[in-house]
Each structure stands twice: as C-alpha cells, then as structure tokens.
Design an enzyme around this catalytic site. Structure first.
Site, PDB file in Angstrom:
ATOM      1  N   GLU A 103     -25.509 -19.992  26.913  1.00  0.00           N
ATOM      2  CA  GLU A 103     -24.755 -21.247  26.832  1.00  0.00           C
ATOM      3  C   GLU A 103     -25.686 -22.425  27.066  1.00  0.00           C
ATOM      4  OE1 GLU A 103     -21.045 -21.086  28.925  1.00  0.00           O
ATOM      5  OE2 GLU A 103     -21.110 -23.236  29.405  1.00  0.00           O
ATOM      6  N   ASP A 105     -25.188 -26.623  27.704  1.00  0.00           N
ATOM      7  CA  ASP A 105     -24.080 -27.518  28.050  1.00  0.00           C
ATOM      8  C   ASP A 105     -24.431 -28.989  28.117  1.00  0.00           C
ATOM      9  OD1 ASP A 105     -22.607 -25.213  28.459  1.00  0.00           O
ATOM     10  OD2 ASP A 105     -22.687 -25.314  30.645  1.00  0.00           O
ATOM     11  N   GLU A 107     -21.691 -31.633  29.888  1.00  0.00           N
ATOM     12  CA  GLU A 107     -20.374 -31.822  30.482  1.00  0.00           C
ATOM     13  C   GLU A 107     -20.323 -33.220  31.096  1.00  0.00           C
ATOM     14  OE1 GLU A 107     -18.607 -27.662  32.070  1.00  0.00           O
ATOM     15  OE2 GLU A 107     -20.387 -28.378  33.138  1.00  0.00           O
ATOM     16  N   THR A 121     -25.826 -31.238  32.688  1.00  0.00           N
ATOM     17  CA  THR A 121     -26.424 -30.333  31.710  1.00  0.00           C
ATOM     18  C   THR A 121     -26.694 -28.997  32.384  1.00  0.00           C
ATOM     19  OG1 THR A 121     -28.711 -30.990  32.197  1.00  0.00           O
ATOM     20  CG2 THR A 121     -27.517 -32.278  30.524  1.00  0.00           C
ATOM     21  N   ASN A 122     -26.613 -27.929  31.595  1.00  0.00           N
ATOM     22  CA  ASN A 122     -26.816 -26.604  32.181  1.00  0.00           C
ATOM     23  C   ASN A 122     -27.243 -25.632  31.090  1.00  0.00           C
ATOM     24  OD1 ASN A 122     -26.898 -24.596  34.125  1.00  0.00           O
ATOM     25  ND2 ASN A 122     -24.694 -24.586  34.526  1.00  0.00           N
ATOM     26  N   ARG A 131     -28.315 -23.751  36.500  1.00  0.00           N
ATOM     27  CA  ARG A 131     -29.510 -24.515  36.135  1.00  0.00           C
ATOM     28  C   ARG A 131     -29.111 -25.967  35.820  1.00  0.00           C
ATOM     29  NH1 ARG A 131     -30.373 -19.516  33.137  1.00  0.00           N
ATOM     30  NH2 ARG A 131     -32.192 -18.397  33.959  1.00  0.00           N
ATOM     31  N   GLU A 132     -28.304 -26.549  36.680  1.00  0.00           N
ATOM     32  CA  GLU A 132     -27.780 -27.877  36.424  1.00  0.00           C
ATOM     33  C   GLU A 132     -28.824 -28.969  36.649  1.00  0.00           C
ATOM     34  OE1 GLU A 132     -26.520 -25.786  38.689  1.00  0.00           O
ATOM     35  OE2 GLU A 132     -24.389 -25.414  38.274  1.00  0.00           O
ATOM     36  N   TRP A 197     -12.867 -29.467  41.270  1.00  0.00           N
ATOM     37  CA  TRP A 197     -14.300 -29.529  41.551  1.00  0.00           C
ATOM     38  C   TRP A 197     -15.034 -30.715  40.903  1.00  0.00           C
ATOM     39  CZ3 TRP A 197     -17.862 -29.512  37.562  1.00  0.00           C
ATOM     40  CH2 TRP A 197     -17.390 -29.109  36.302  1.00  0.00           C
ATOM     41  N   ARG A 279     -30.104 -24.659  48.299  1.00  0.00           N
ATOM     42  CA  ARG A 279     -29.174 -23.874  47.504  1.00  0.00           C
ATOM     43  C   ARG A 279     -29.722 -22.480  47.242  1.00  0.00           C
ATOM     44  NH1 ARG A 279     -27.346 -25.610  41.353  1.00  0.00           N
ATOM     45  NH2 ARG A 279     -26.021 -23.809  40.898  1.00  0.00           N
TER      46      ARG A 279
END
Length: 293
Positions: A103, A105, A107, A121-122, A131-132, A197, A279
């Site tokens: 995928e 992205d 968003e 973005t990811n 992987r944002e 979220w 994280r």
C-alpha cells in the site's frame, strides 16, 4: 506506398499498440473507477472528469479503480472538506488486497476550524506499515484543487504535491528490506468517519451539525503499467522506452527537486517514523539507517 514502407509502418503501429497496452492514459473517473461504497453519497459528473464524495451520519463513500497497476505515475486534483473537518479522513492511496498487502498512502486528516489539515503518508510492504511521515500543507487545501501525485518505479516511490517532492521511499530489497514490486495495486479514494483517531488521537470528534462533509476530486490520471498477473512483475520492471518510468532520469531526484524537498521537509514535516525512537524502542526500521533520498 511500397511493400517495405508498409511493413515498417505496420511494425511501428504494432509496437505502439504493445506499448500503449500497458499505459492506462484514458483514466477519467467514469472510465476507470467505480463506486465501491456509499453510492448514494457519491457523484461522478457526466463528462467523467469530476468526482464528489460525501460523508454524513448515515455513511461515507468511496471509489476504486477497475484495474490494478505496477509502477508508473498516478495523479489526482483534490479539494478537501472545508470548515470544521475534525474526525474526517479523505484518503487517496494505492493498495493490493490480502493479509500481506502492499500500500502507498496519501491520507488527509481533518481538523477543527482554524487549525491545519495533516497530510499523512505511509507505505505498507507485505502487510506491514508503520512508516508514517506527516506534513502540514503550505496552502489551504480546502479553497482550491491541488495536485497529489504518487510516482512509483522499481527504484523508489516519490510523493509529490503540486509538483514538489515531499518524500522518497527507496528500494533496498538487495539488503532484505521489502519493497512493493510484486503485487498489482488499485487506486482508491474515500471519505469516512475516523473520529476515534484522526484528530488529536480521537479527542476531537466529528461535529455532525456541519454535515454533509464533501470532498471533491478532479482529473484523475494514471500513466502506468497494467497489472496482468505475475507476468507483469518482469514486464513492468523491464527497462525500455515503453516503460518510461524505468528511465535513469527517474531513478533519483534532480538537484533542483532535492532543493524543493528540503524546503518542504525543513518547514512542514511534523512527524517522521525514522526519528521516533521511543515508538520502536530504540530500534527504528532498517531502511531508516539507509540513504533516504
């Protein structure tokens, strides 16, 4: 026309036909996409060039491409939900299906009036994302259409906004870092309720008094290699004039593009997973230690 000239002309026509069979140029919404969710909340204009997605209390809406792709350039002009858009997400992305899907992205996370959208973005490879990279826009994305392009080839993925590169994800498969190059990806766009979220981690909920929420899309274009099953893995990656995305000029950003991306990232990047050591408990994903651009 002599026989030799006719033969040459026939060969040229044949080669053009073969090349164009892989190029999905006529990519109007009406020709290339279908409404996959919330039909009563979606609208495609008679000329096929404009799409409108709507969200209210009853439903959101979405479209997806009829075909899958492997490599090329996908672009869309988008005008985001104006006003208080907190809790809404407008998505524009490429994806395969299944537990080990790939995928890519864009968003757009809505916000309360007076606060900027967040452009998320990811990348997912083999079902693994996280992987944002997130940006504030340097413009108001609700007052006019802006061009959001995903350029994807065997060497790298590049995200562009209005022609400016904002992010690169390079192919490091040679050192066992997965890269999306073995599955056909379809194009999706959607507008949906993500107030658990999307805005301040779910603290800001959708204000339904502002509904309906409307996102507008224009001029979808996909200059790509069509996915025709596993044979496309080699066909779409083969370096040739027909596969224009394999040209060396697209292997890396130009000096000017590097400067543009540096300006965007220096001023508008607000989150980078590669810098989020807490994280990942001090062990960021392996691509983070490699050359990013």
């Amino acid at each position: 026309m002599g026989k030799s000239q006719a033969a040459v002309l026939a060969l040229i026509v044949s080669l053009v036909a073969i090349a164009c069979d892989k190029c999905f140029v006529d990519a109007k919404f009406s020709n290339s996409m279908y409404i996959s969710w919330g039909a009563q909340h979606s609208y495609i204009s008679p000329d096929g060039e404009n799409l409108q997605l709507v969200l209210d209390r009853t439903s959101g809406s979405a479209v997806q491409s009829k075909k899958g792709f492997l490599f090329g350039s996908i672009e869309m002009l988008i005008k985001l939900v104006p006003g208080n858009s907190a809790g809404t997400v407008t998505a524009y992305y490429l994806s395969s299906t299944g537990a080990k899907h790939d995928e890519i992205d864009f968003e757009f996370l809505g916000n309360t009036t007076g606060h900027p959208y967040i452009i998320n973005t990811n990348v997912y490879t083999r079902g693994i994302g996280s992987r944002e990279q997130q940006f504030y826009p340097w413009f108001d994305p609700t007052t006019d259409f802006h061009n959001y392009t995903i350029h994807w080839n065997p060497s790298a993925i590049v995200w562009f906004i209005d022609g400016l590169p904002i992010r690169v994800f390079r192919n490091y498969e040679s050192v066992r870092i997965p890269y999306p190059n073995k599955q056909g990806l379809r194009v999706y766009s959607s507008l949906w309720n993500a107030d658990n979220w999307a805005t301040r981690g779910g603290l800001e909920k959708i204000n339904w008094k502002s509904a309906p929420f409307i996102a507008r899309f224009r001029r979808f274009r996909a200059r790509t290699c069509k996915w025709n099953g596993p044979t496309s893995i080699n066909q779409c990656a083969f370096r040739s004039p027909a596969n224009w995305w394999t040209s060396p000029v697209y292997n890396k950003l130009s000096h000017g593009q590097m400067g543009q991306m540096k300006w965007v990232r220096d001023n508008y990047l607000i989150y980078d997973y590669c810098k989020d050591t807490m994280r990942f408990r001090g062990r960021t994903p392996p691509e983070c230690s490699k050359q990013q651009f």
